[in-house]
Design an enzyme around this catalytic site. Structure first.
Site, mmCIF file in Angstrom:
data_model
loop_
_atom_site.group_PDB
_atom_site.id
_atom_site.type_symbol
_atom_site.label_atom_id
_atom_site.label_comp_id
_atom_site.label_asym_id
_atom_site.label_seq_id
_atom_site.Cartn_x
_atom_site.Cartn_y
_atom_site.Cartn_z
ATOM 1 N N ASN A 44 -80.550 16.010 37.140
ATOM 2 C CA ASN A 44 -81.487 15.227 37.131
ATOM 3 C C ASN A 44 -82.925 15.491 36.691
ATOM 4 O O ASN A 44 -83.286 16.536 37.171
ATOM 5 C CB ASN A 44 -81.546 13.851 38.153
ATOM 6 C CG ASN A 44 -81.414 14.560 39.575
ATOM 7 O OD1 ASN A 44 -81.140 15.860 39.780
ATOM 8 N ND2 ASN A 44 -82.142 14.044 40.522
ATOM 9 N N GLU A 46 -86.671 14.111 36.916
ATOM 10 C CA GLU A 46 -87.589 13.310 37.309
ATOM 11 C C GLU A 46 -88.941 13.483 36.838
ATOM 12 O O GLU A 46 -89.214 14.196 36.205
ATOM 13 C CB GLU A 46 -87.553 13.204 38.776
ATOM 14 C CG GLU A 46 -86.399 12.895 39.590
ATOM 15 C CD GLU A 46 -86.617 12.938 41.085
ATOM 16 O OE1 GLU A 46 -87.359 13.332 41.613
ATOM 17 O OE2 GLU A 46 -85.279 12.481 41.802
ATOM 18 N N CYS A 55 -81.405 10.601 34.618
ATOM 19 C CA CYS A 55 -80.181 10.832 35.464
ATOM 20 C C CYS A 55 -79.569 12.138 34.887
ATOM 21 O O CYS A 55 -79.328 12.400 33.589
ATOM 22 C CB CYS A 55 -79.205 9.758 36.000
ATOM 23 S SG CYS A 55 -79.756 8.519 36.853
ATOM 24 N N GLU A 57 -76.321 12.607 34.345
ATOM 25 C CA GLU A 57 -75.027 12.149 33.558
ATOM 26 C C GLU A 57 -75.811 12.064 32.095
ATOM 27 O O GLU A 57 -74.952 12.278 31.122
ATOM 28 C CB GLU A 57 -74.264 11.020 34.047
ATOM 29 C CG GLU A 57 -73.921 11.080 35.107
ATOM 30 C CD GLU A 57 -74.574 10.560 36.531
ATOM 31 O OE1 GLU A 57 -76.003 10.982 36.251
ATOM 32 O OE2 GLU A 57 -74.366 9.740 37.134
ATOM 33 N N CYS A 98 -74.787 6.039 38.455
ATOM 34 C CA CYS A 98 -75.645 4.318 38.510
ATOM 35 C C CYS A 98 -75.119 3.656 37.431
ATOM 36 O O CYS A 98 -74.652 4.179 36.418
ATOM 37 C CB CYS A 98 -76.932 4.875 38.312
ATOM 38 S SG CYS A 98 -77.566 5.123 36.739
ATOM 39 N N CYS A 101 -76.166 4.915 33.770
ATOM 40 C CA CYS A 101 -75.126 6.071 33.456
ATOM 41 C C CYS A 101 -73.909 5.491 33.005
ATOM 42 O O CYS A 101 -73.349 6.248 32.049
ATOM 43 C CB CYS A 101 -75.173 7.033 34.666
ATOM 44 S SG CYS A 101 -76.926 7.848 34.730
HETATM 45 N N1 THU Z 1 -79.387 10.211 39.884
HETATM 46 C C1 THU Z 1 -78.678 10.667 38.964
HETATM 47 O O1 THU Z 1 -79.082 11.692 38.443
HETATM 48 N N2 THU Z 1 -77.559 10.165 38.578
HETATM 49 C C2 THU Z 1 -76.922 9.043 39.225
HETATM 50 O O2 THU Z 1 -75.993 8.434 38.547
HETATM 51 C C3 THU Z 1 -77.520 8.348 40.325
HETATM 52 C C4 THU Z 1 -79.086 8.982 40.689
HETATM 53 C C5 THU Z 1 -80.696 10.729 40.179
HETATM 54 C C6 THU Z 1 -82.097 9.833 39.814
HETATM 55 C C7 THU Z 1 -82.783 10.277 40.849
HETATM 56 O O3 THU Z 1 -83.632 11.529 40.355
HETATM 57 C C8 THU Z 1 -82.024 10.494 42.208
HETATM 58 O O4 THU Z 1 -80.982 10.753 41.865
HETATM 59 C C9 THU Z 1 -82.345 9.733 43.202
HETATM 60 O O5 THU Z 1 -82.038 8.242 42.725
#
Ligand code: THU
Length: 149
Positions: A44, A46, A55, A57, A98, A101
């Site tokens: 991820n 940010e 994210c 994925e 999520c 994704c």
């Molecule tokens: N996140 C992902 O990388 N993949 C997901 O499928 C769910 C959430 C990350 C986004 C954010 O940086 C952190 O998890 C908290 O939400």
């Protein structure tokens, strides 16, 4: 868990160490298996403008697409957990993709013509939940609806 699954989940765990997640301090790693055995990873990414976060994925599948390999995707694994002081993901909770994704995984699923296995693992421990994309996103809208794939 089979060895291949273990290797894919371990690759996702290693990728999570590269998460740029100073705001949530929740590190996620994804590992995409291609049909020739290549593994492409992502973590991820940010952003200080929080809503722009990518994210793990999405990062991994964006890389696969940039390599021209979207049609060669065979499986994806994801793990995640709260970061410890060194930035490593922790905990035994399974992480599943999520909603956004799932839609992005669907792009690879339809382009590769495979109901992709999605392995949901944890930062620590052997637990894994196996889904196929159609279980996570039934009746998905995708490239097929637009005459592609
Ligand atoms: N996140 C992902 O990388 N993949 C997901 O499928 C769910 C959430 C990350 C986004 C954010 O940086 C952190 O998890 C908290 O939400």
């Amino acid at each position: 868990m089979t060895m291949d699954e273990t290797a894919l989940i371990d690759a996702a765990r290693r990728a999570a160490r590269h998460a740029h997640a100073p705001y949530s301090r929740f590190a996620v790693g994804a590992a995409v298996l291609l049909t020739d055995g290549t593994v492409v990873t992502g973590a991820n990414f940010e952003n200080a403008s929080y809503g722009l976060t990518l994210c793990a994925e999405t990062v991994a599948l964006g890389t696969v697409s940039a390599q021209g390999r979207l049609r060669d995707v065979a499986a994806i694994a994801v793990i995640g957990g709260a970061m410890d002081q060194d930035g490593a993901p922790t905990g035994s909770s399974l992480v599943s993709p999520c909603g956004r994704c799932r839609q992005i995984i669907n792009e690879a699923a339809q382009m590769s013509g495979t109901d992709l296995p999605v392995l949901c693992g944890a930062a620590e421990g052997d637990a894994v939940r196996r889904y196929t994309l159609s279980e996570l996103l039934p009746d998905a809208f995708g490239p097929r609806d637009l005459g592609f794939a």
